[in-house]
Write an enzyme that holds these catalytic residues in place. Sequence first.
Site, PDB file in Angstrom:
ATOM      1  N   ASP A  14       7.551  -7.159  31.770  1.00  0.00           N
ATOM      2  CA  ASP A  14       6.018  -6.981  31.703  1.00  0.00           C
ATOM      3  C   ASP A  14       5.887  -6.546  30.265  1.00  0.00           C
ATOM      4  OD1 ASP A  14       3.341  -7.613  32.074  1.00  0.00           O
ATOM      5  OD2 ASP A  14       2.998  -6.369  33.603  1.00  0.00           O
ATOM      6  N   THR A  29       2.695  -4.482  29.712  1.00  0.00           N
ATOM      7  CA  THR A  29       2.090  -3.300  30.017  1.00  0.00           C
ATOM      8  C   THR A  29       2.828  -2.638  30.952  1.00  0.00           C
ATOM      9  OG1 THR A  29      -0.168  -4.592  30.122  1.00  0.00           O
ATOM     10  CG2 THR A  29      -0.155  -2.416  31.173  1.00  0.00           C
ATOM     11  N   ASP A  66       5.702  -3.136  37.530  1.00  0.00           N
ATOM     12  CA  ASP A  66       5.045  -1.927  38.077  1.00  0.00           C
ATOM     13  C   ASP A  66       3.787  -2.165  39.176  1.00  0.00           C
ATOM     14  OD1 ASP A  66       3.461  -2.646  36.147  1.00  0.00           O
ATOM     15  OD2 ASP A  66       3.326  -0.579  35.161  1.00  0.00           O
TER      16      ASP A  66
END
Length: 788
Positions: free
Chosen positions: A302, A304, A536
């Site tokens: 990802d 972010t 996350d």
Amino acid sequence: MSIDARALTNGLTAAEVAERVAAGQTNDVPARASRTVGQIVRANVLTRINAIYGVLFAIIMSTGYFLDGMFGLLIIFNSGIGMIQELRAKRTLEKLAIVGQAKPTVRRDGVSVELAPNEVVLDDVIELGPGDKVVVDGVVLTADALEIDESLLTGESDPVVKHPGDQVLSGSFVVAGGGAYRATKVGRDAYAAKLAEEASKFTLVKSELRSGIDKILKFITFLLIPAGALTIYNQLFNVNESLADALRGMVAALVPMVPEGLILMTSIAFAVGVIRLGQRQCLVQELPAIEGLARVDVVCADKTGTLTENGMRLSEVISSNGDASISHALAALVRTEARPNASLLAIGEAYPAAPGWQSTAVAPFSSARKWSGASFAEHGNWVLGAPDVLLPPESAERTEAERIGSQGLRVLLLGRTDIAVDSPDAPGVVTPAALVVLEQKVRPDAKSTLDYFASQNVTVKVISGDNALSVGAVAGSLDLPNSAHPVDARNLPSSPDELATAVEETGVFGRVTPAQKRAMVGALQSRGHTVAMTGDGVNDVLALKDADIGVAMGSGSPATRAVAQIVLLDNKFATLPYVVGEGRRVIGNIERVSNLFLTKTVYSVLLALMVGIAQVNYPFLPRHVTVIAWFTIGIPAFVLSLAPNNERARTGFVARVMRMAIPAGAIIATATFVSYMLVRTTATNEQAGTTALITLMIVALWVLAIVARPYKWWKIALIALMTGASFLLFVLPFTQRFFALDPTNTAHTTLALTTAAIGVLLVEIVWWIQRRFTNLIPEQDPEPTTAQ
């Protein structure tokens, strides 16, 4: 057991908790960990290897030749070292598991506190927010647009909207909204308890490496019986040895057939790998992940929290009409979210003053729809989300948002809607009010991490829910390959084959939904890739679960940590190279040393057969076999098993190793047998055995030299040390007496050296043929990197 309104607000009292604890109504599901101490001891002592060696050791002890029982020390070493390393790994795992454990928020005595899952009791009131894992079964008490993903239990990927009175099951997790529920089933009564307990079991043996070694070991066990019978028959009836000497010869023939050290080295390598990763704040939740890491060739990450830091800062709010209600709307929207994400937290810091707006309907942020919103009675309906989702393509505000986003900034649209946000048709028609521009800081270690993966032929794919241009700008600033043309996932083909082609050819994807992340992982796997997925957020759970290796951030949602095999507790993407490097080190080195152990097995089996067919004495004593194992295999293998190694693992471990071990072992057995047969009629038993031993050790040391290639100073030093030790074995008076050696006959020693030289030449030819035509042995080891 009922619960009143007071308990709904305040939760259980301390007295009520104590009452339930005393009644055993606790969530006593065993924590995820490795084996118990008792299981570790039993597993390391009661092994097939120890059983074989135990029987052979008892036979030698019965003959009175106690010095020939030195190999019995291997039982202690096999058991002791394995237990020590695994107990250390167990202690490391359990400490890290406590740090990374998801802790539910429970109301007790009117206060919300975080507790360990095993501290939850029956009737506890547990709060839920986005990303929270449901730790026990229960009934929903309050729900604020609460959506639960039960895919890990039911296989259905669509979130389920929950209302007061609905049931929630342990093992599911919250994807949107919030609320509270009462625990109705705890401990082993909970729906997912059996699954969790099964998942917590030690799973080291479930790997290609371990299963391959087990197959080899079982095959060798079957060979021991006929080989032992042939040897003892030959010693008793053809050579007319005494029973004691015949048994000693049989044991000497059988002991080297068992690759005892290979099992030990494998256990040590896995255990050390877990410990080393633990020291880097990596929680290995499933030990086979160590092997899987070595095979990874694609990492899906990802943006972010991986390439950029989690925290954000509000850069500016762009409004075309100067509407004064914009600041109030932003502040009010932040406060409608029970657990605001990073974007809302940044907005909340810039607009801390609450306007006093009262919400009449709330739509929490969902990664699937890409927006959140609230209705505020006379103040209207407001939404905050992705401009390219909320606005039509021809909108000027959307065009401006894409221009800003192409600079690597995150842009959200604040807009009014014509219908309530909880309407089935929401958001309806959106009227732009402002563009909210947020800044993300690129992690300082992101570029070096991507460069490492590029150098190791590991492809990195950035798969994000953010705007594709924004993601592409960040990836481009880090020189990620194939990032020049980011793809909006909404335009990806639905055909699995076409999707696989698109994912292989492109490096950056934006506006990816959770279902698409999962599909992209599957598409890469369908093309033969071994995929590691990092994430996350809740939207990463399904992809993490399907990936070959799921890697979660320690600060991520409890759901991601629950399904991942590896948890980076330090939240650093830069730690991942160490994780991949450790996996490669473990698997690469085990395959390397396997060549040594299985070569010994091959030449031991063939030599026993040759001696039996020729109806002559076995040339070696058990003590000779022990010293051969020390200098040509045991000590070198231990050192090599812990060395740096970055070669990516490949399938076909058993076949690849045996292609080297069989010809090398056959050459060693033949050379040893020839030298023995040429001198046995003119030499004493000690001289004949010494001649055979010299031949065997020289060729075996050359095999060690081949396995250690390419050379580095420490490898050369290791080979020199083992060669020097072997030389001293034959020249020192003490070792000559202790090991019953007699190298004084110059003609016999010269013959041994000549035969060994021929054997060395043949082994070298075999290696060059394999290197030239089958590429079984790498030309060079990758240089050590910071990941080692």
